[in-house]
Design a protein around this motif. Structure first.
Motif, mmCIF file in Angstrom:
data_model
loop_
_atom_site.group_PDB
_atom_site.id
_atom_site.type_symbol
_atom_site.label_atom_id
_atom_site.label_comp_id
_atom_site.label_asym_id
_atom_site.label_seq_id
_atom_site.Cartn_x
_atom_site.Cartn_y
_atom_site.Cartn_z
ATOM 1 N N LEU A 323 -0.358 -8.205 3.522
ATOM 2 C CA LEU A 323 0.983 -8.800 3.753
ATOM 3 C C LEU A 323 1.970 -7.611 3.173
ATOM 4 C CD1 LEU A 323 0.984 -12.695 4.646
ATOM 5 C CD2 LEU A 323 0.068 -10.524 6.007
ATOM 6 N N CYS A 324 3.045 -7.354 4.088
ATOM 7 C CA CYS A 324 4.125 -6.784 3.587
ATOM 8 C C CYS A 324 5.147 -6.548 4.136
ATOM 9 C CB CYS A 324 3.226 -4.984 3.480
ATOM 10 S SG CYS A 324 4.474 -3.816 2.517
ATOM 11 N N CYS A 325 6.242 -6.622 3.156
ATOM 12 C CA CYS A 325 7.715 -6.822 4.169
ATOM 13 C C CYS A 325 8.402 -5.798 4.434
ATOM 14 C CB CYS A 325 8.955 -7.982 2.572
ATOM 15 S SG CYS A 325 10.239 -8.242 3.350
ATOM 16 N N VAL A 326 8.893 -6.086 5.556
ATOM 17 C CA VAL A 326 9.295 -4.814 6.204
ATOM 18 C C VAL A 326 10.892 -3.930 5.060
ATOM 19 C CG1 VAL A 326 11.374 -5.467 7.691
ATOM 20 C CG2 VAL A 326 11.033 -3.498 8.059
ATOM 21 N N SER A 327 11.015 -5.053 4.206
ATOM 22 C CA SER A 327 12.023 -4.556 3.262
ATOM 23 C C SER A 327 11.432 -3.956 1.842
ATOM 24 C CB SER A 327 12.913 -5.523 2.915
ATOM 25 O OG SER A 327 14.105 -6.433 3.646
ATOM 26 N N ASN A 328 10.069 -3.740 1.323
ATOM 27 C CA ASN A 328 9.912 -2.994 0.209
ATOM 28 C C ASN A 328 10.258 -1.641 0.638
ATOM 29 O OD1 ASN A 328 8.042 -3.588 -1.011
ATOM 30 N ND2 ASN A 328 6.038 -2.040 -0.562
ATOM 31 N N PRO A 329 11.046 -1.362 -0.633
ATOM 32 C CA PRO A 329 10.727 0.478 -0.828
ATOM 33 C C PRO A 329 9.363 0.817 -1.134
ATOM 34 C CG PRO A 329 11.938 -1.212 -2.998
ATOM 35 C CD PRO A 329 11.175 -2.330 -1.614
ATOM 36 N N VAL A 330 9.656 1.605 -1.034
ATOM 37 C CA VAL A 330 9.135 2.855 -1.566
ATOM 38 C C VAL A 330 8.444 2.630 -2.702
ATOM 39 C CG1 VAL A 330 7.766 5.721 -1.817
ATOM 40 C CG2 VAL A 330 9.650 4.693 -0.053
ATOM 41 N N GLY A 331 7.693 2.379 -3.356
ATOM 42 C CA GLY A 331 6.689 1.891 -4.259
ATOM 43 C C GLY A 331 7.153 0.375 -4.862
ATOM 44 N N GLY A 332 7.342 -0.632 -3.869
ATOM 45 C CA GLY A 332 8.009 -1.777 -4.246
ATOM 46 C C GLY A 332 6.803 -2.997 -4.289
ATOM 47 N N PRO A 528 -7.008 7.249 8.673
ATOM 48 C CA PRO A 528 -8.021 8.033 9.383
ATOM 49 C C PRO A 528 -6.573 9.578 9.752
ATOM 50 C CG PRO A 528 -8.140 5.360 9.034
ATOM 51 C CD PRO A 528 -7.049 5.693 8.681
ATOM 52 N N GLU A 529 -5.171 8.557 10.296
ATOM 53 C CA GLU A 529 -5.475 9.880 10.855
ATOM 54 C C GLU A 529 -4.204 11.431 9.615
ATOM 55 O OE1 GLU A 529 -1.806 7.930 13.385
ATOM 56 O OE2 GLU A 529 -3.598 6.776 14.550
ATOM 57 N N GLY A 530 -4.818 10.924 8.323
ATOM 58 C CA GLY A 530 -3.569 11.945 7.886
ATOM 59 C C GLY A 530 -3.319 11.612 6.405
ATOM 60 N N PRO A 531 -2.563 11.945 5.811
ATOM 61 C CA PRO A 531 -0.998 11.730 5.242
ATOM 62 C C PRO A 531 -0.662 10.768 5.371
ATOM 63 C CG PRO A 531 -1.249 13.975 5.199
ATOM 64 C CD PRO A 531 -2.755 14.069 6.342
ATOM 65 N N GLN A 532 -0.161 10.461 4.491
ATOM 66 C CA GLN A 532 1.700 9.457 4.469
ATOM 67 C C GLN A 532 2.720 10.787 4.468
ATOM 68 O OE1 GLN A 532 1.313 7.099 0.968
ATOM 69 N NE2 GLN A 532 3.313 8.090 1.112
ATOM 70 N N THR A 533 3.520 10.488 5.196
ATOM 71 C CA THR A 533 4.648 10.952 5.487
ATOM 72 C C THR A 533 5.660 11.380 4.108
ATOM 73 O OG1 THR A 533 6.843 11.608 6.475
ATOM 74 C CG2 THR A 533 6.166 9.864 6.668
ATOM 75 N N GLY A 534 6.311 12.490 3.835
ATOM 76 C CA GLY A 534 7.208 12.420 2.477
ATOM 77 C C GLY A 534 8.452 12.682 2.493
ATOM 78 N N GLU A 535 8.587 12.598 4.372
ATOM 79 C CA GLU A 535 9.849 12.375 4.624
ATOM 80 C C GLU A 535 10.592 10.864 4.233
ATOM 81 O OE1 GLU A 535 12.648 12.330 8.976
ATOM 82 O OE2 GLU A 535 10.224 12.995 8.965
ATOM 83 N N VAL A 536 11.604 10.803 3.433
ATOM 84 C CA VAL A 536 11.956 9.900 2.481
ATOM 85 C C VAL A 536 13.034 9.063 4.086
ATOM 86 C CG1 VAL A 536 14.157 9.285 0.917
ATOM 87 C CG2 VAL A 536 12.749 10.832 0.860
ATOM 88 N N ALA A 537 12.914 7.601 4.011
ATOM 89 C CA ALA A 537 13.313 7.177 5.146
ATOM 90 C C ALA A 537 13.687 5.605 4.387
ATOM 91 C CB ALA A 537 12.706 7.128 6.333
ATOM 92 N N ASP A 538 15.051 5.064 4.647
ATOM 93 C CA ASP A 538 15.268 4.012 4.553
ATOM 94 C C ASP A 538 14.082 2.584 4.914
ATOM 95 O OD1 ASP A 538 16.493 1.240 3.263
ATOM 96 O OD2 ASP A 538 18.703 1.437 4.073
ATOM 97 N N VAL A 539 14.560 1.646 4.272
ATOM 98 C CA VAL A 539 13.132 0.347 4.909
ATOM 99 C C VAL A 539 14.354 0.252 6.436
ATOM 100 C CG1 VAL A 539 13.518 -0.548 2.940
ATOM 101 C CG2 VAL A 539 15.399 -1.631 3.881
ATOM 102 N N LEU A 540 15.376 0.290 6.673
ATOM 103 C CA LEU A 540 15.906 0.227 8.408
ATOM 104 C C LEU A 540 15.765 1.361 8.954
ATOM 105 C CD1 LEU A 540 17.550 -1.810 10.161
ATOM 106 C CD2 LEU A 540 19.802 -0.243 9.274
ATOM 107 N N PRO A 541 15.026 1.304 10.472
ATOM 108 C CA PRO A 541 14.770 -0.014 10.822
ATOM 109 C C PRO A 541 13.400 -0.052 11.487
ATOM 110 C CG PRO A 541 14.748 2.064 12.749
ATOM 111 C CD PRO A 541 14.988 2.692 11.460
ATOM 112 N N ASP A 542 12.700 0.259 10.384
ATOM 113 C CA ASP A 542 11.028 -0.296 10.830
ATOM 114 C C ASP A 542 10.538 0.196 9.460
ATOM 115 O OD1 ASP A 542 11.020 2.510 10.795
ATOM 116 O OD2 ASP A 542 10.543 2.153 13.072
#
Length: 555
Positions: A323-332, A528-542
């Protein structure tokens, strides 16, 4: 001849007297505030913990908190956000109580108005909670009455302000035409005596003793009221008595090697007492399984009501789910992996037969919180569970006992309803949940993420071979690959630990040939679809995106 003080001396003494009186009045207000809270807490033992003014006002504040402030609190305090709110609330109430005392010392009606206004706010907050009745306001009403009585009693023990002439009237030759003085123990002929001097030590001691007694009684009331919650004791006893049935399908055996042998990496199985907790409940709902029911209604062919005994008698299954919270920052760290036991939600919805045009299930908690889950996530082949067990035992109360939802692949704000009591089959166009009303996305699929846990950022490591390790997750898709790079160099493949299933996170490690100097390490995971994005985005909205990184010094 009597000594005559100057006008400046008398004015200074008068100001000091007023300042001393204000300080004592503030103490009277603080003690009265404690009596208010203590009396309210004792009444809340009968009317329910959610009717306690501190809880009700705090919950109303949480509900009214703008999204940016909620995220700031989560980022700053993490899982200690509720404790931070409690401290902040106590400081604000202490300031207002002290103000009420100071105003009451000047004019009673002013101080009383502050106390009554606070009582009305508390009563309104309590009445606004889900399931409230007229009795829900009783703690606020009784507490306000007790606080007013105490404040009146203490303020009446305060001294009257000192009165002194700025300049004594004198006759010819500088001789006083008449005795000059104050109503102090100094008697006629004493000029410029302050209010503090005018108030005898006996009076001060008596006042402070009265304040101490009132404050002690109020504090005892708060402690006893919080500790005497009969509902909490009953639910704890009920949980201890639960014997979970054997699942008709046990969780898949955990393969050897899911944990990388590196000190400092979080365990693959998160202990229940270390599992993150993020919710809006300032007081954990106490739900007795003997009276618990789940109602399935809305856009369905037939309504279904499920009792606790019926749920335990159903075909329950086990599954490992991260389980993961949407408020989790990158590396949180607002993420955890556990073994859950429960009834597949698709089996329950099949009994209700949702309408073809339904696309969402609005789940509701015992405290009124809601989540909007895409119906396909509850009816496809994933292990979306109406969970009753965690780590082979009944759910901990703070994690949703007796029943909660667990849905792989979705952030908790759209899926992980604790203390769940209701499933309403509906449409996104027709209903909005707690957080979607506050600007979050309607659908919250978990983003593929990874983090570096070893070495810790900001630390020193010795030159040579350095082990870099951590965890990655892509719930209900699975982690296929992890890469690490040092500084802006080429991405290097890490070694993956054994795979515990597509709904669980996965550990990894990489050996870095480190040279002296300052360096930055980055990590990325592949689904399976490829690497995670490196684009930096805040937790809001998703949910947050970007690469986790650590700064290290190689010596």
């Amino acid at each position: 001849m009597a000594a005559v003080g100057t006008g400046d001396e008398q004015g200074s003494g008068h100001r000091r007297g007023r300042s001393a009186r204000a300080r004592f009045a503030a103490l009277a207000g603080l003690a009265s505030g404690l009596v208010t809270l203590g009396a309210a807490a004792l009444v809340a033992v009968v009317t329910g913990a959610s009717s306690d003014p501190l809880v009700a006002v705090g919950a109303a504040f949480v509900d009214a908190t703008p999204t940016w402030l909620k995220e700031l609190a989560a980022e700053t305090f993490g899982t200690a956000d509720k404790a931070a709110l409690a401290v902040g609330e106590a400081l604000v109430l202490a300031g207002l109580a002290a103000l009420a005392g100071v105003l009451a010392a000047r004019r009673w009606v002013w101080g009383a108005a502050v106390v009554v206004a606070l009582g009305l706010v508390a009563a309104a907050a309590a009445l606004g909670r889900p399931g409230a009745s007229a009795w829900t306001a009783a703690p606020a009403v009784v507490g306000t009455a007790a606080g007013l009585w105490t404040l009146r009693l203490l303020v009446d023990r305060l001294p009257a302000p000192a009165r002194s002439s700025s300049v004594a009237a004198t006759g010819s030759g500088g001789t006083p035409a008449h005795p000059v003085g104050t109503a102090s123990a100094g008697g006629p002929g004493t000029v410029g005596t302050s209010a503090r001097d005018a108030w005898s030590r006996t009076d001060r001691r008596g006042f402070l003793q009265a304040v101490g007694v009132a404050a002690a009684l109020g504090a005892v009331g708060v402690v006893v009221g919080r500790a005497a919650g009969a509902a909490g004791r009953a639910v704890t006893a009920a949980r201890d008595a639960v014997r979970l049935p054997r699942p008709v399908r046990a969780a898949a055996p955990v393969p050897a090697g899911v944990d990388v042998p590196v000190d400092g990496v979080e365990p693959w199985r998160t202990p229940p007492d270390a599992f993150y907790r993020i919710d809006t409940a300032l007081v954990v709902p106490q739900v007795d399984p003997a009276t618990w029911t789940l109602r399935v209604h809305g856009l369905v062919e037939r309504e279904v009501e499920l009792t606790w005994d019926e749920l335990l008698a159903s075909d329950l299954v086990e599954a490992w789910v991260t389980l993961c919270c949407v408020s989790n920052p990158v590396g949180g760290d607002l993420v955890g992996n556990q073994r859950w036991l429960g009834l597949p939600v698709r089996d329950l919805l099949a009994r209700a037969v949702p309408h073809a045009d339904a696309d969402m299930v609005l789940s509701r908690s015992a405290d009124g919180w809601t989540a909007s889950t895409p119906i396909e996530a509850l009816t496809d082949d994933r292990d979306a569970l109406l969970a009753v067990g965690m780590d082979g035992a009944p759910l901990p109360v703070e994690h949703g006992f007796p029943v909660r939802l667990v849905v792989p692949g979705l952030y908790g704000y759209v899926s992980a309803t604790k203390w769940v009591t209701e499933l309403e089959v509906t449409r996104f166009a027709d209903a909005r949940a707690y957080w979607t009303q506050r600007g979050w996305s309607e659908r919250g699929p978990v983003k593929t993420q990874s983090r570096i846990e070893v070495p810790r950022g900001g630390g020193d490591v010795a030159a040579g071979d350095v082990v870099v390790a951590g965890t990655a997750w892509a719930q209900h898709r699975g982690v296929r690959r992890v890469q690490v790079r040092a500084d802006e160099g080429a991405w290097q493949d890490a070694t993956l630990a054994a795979d515990g299933g597509i709904d669980s996170w996965r550990q990894w490690r990489w050996t870095w040939r480190a040279e002296p100097g300052e360096h930055v390490l980055h990590v990325r995971a592949f689904d399976p679809e490829g690497p995670q994005t490196g684009e930096v985005a805040d937790v809001l909205p998703d949910g947050a995106t970007g690469y986790d990184s650590v700064h290290v010094t190689v010596v």
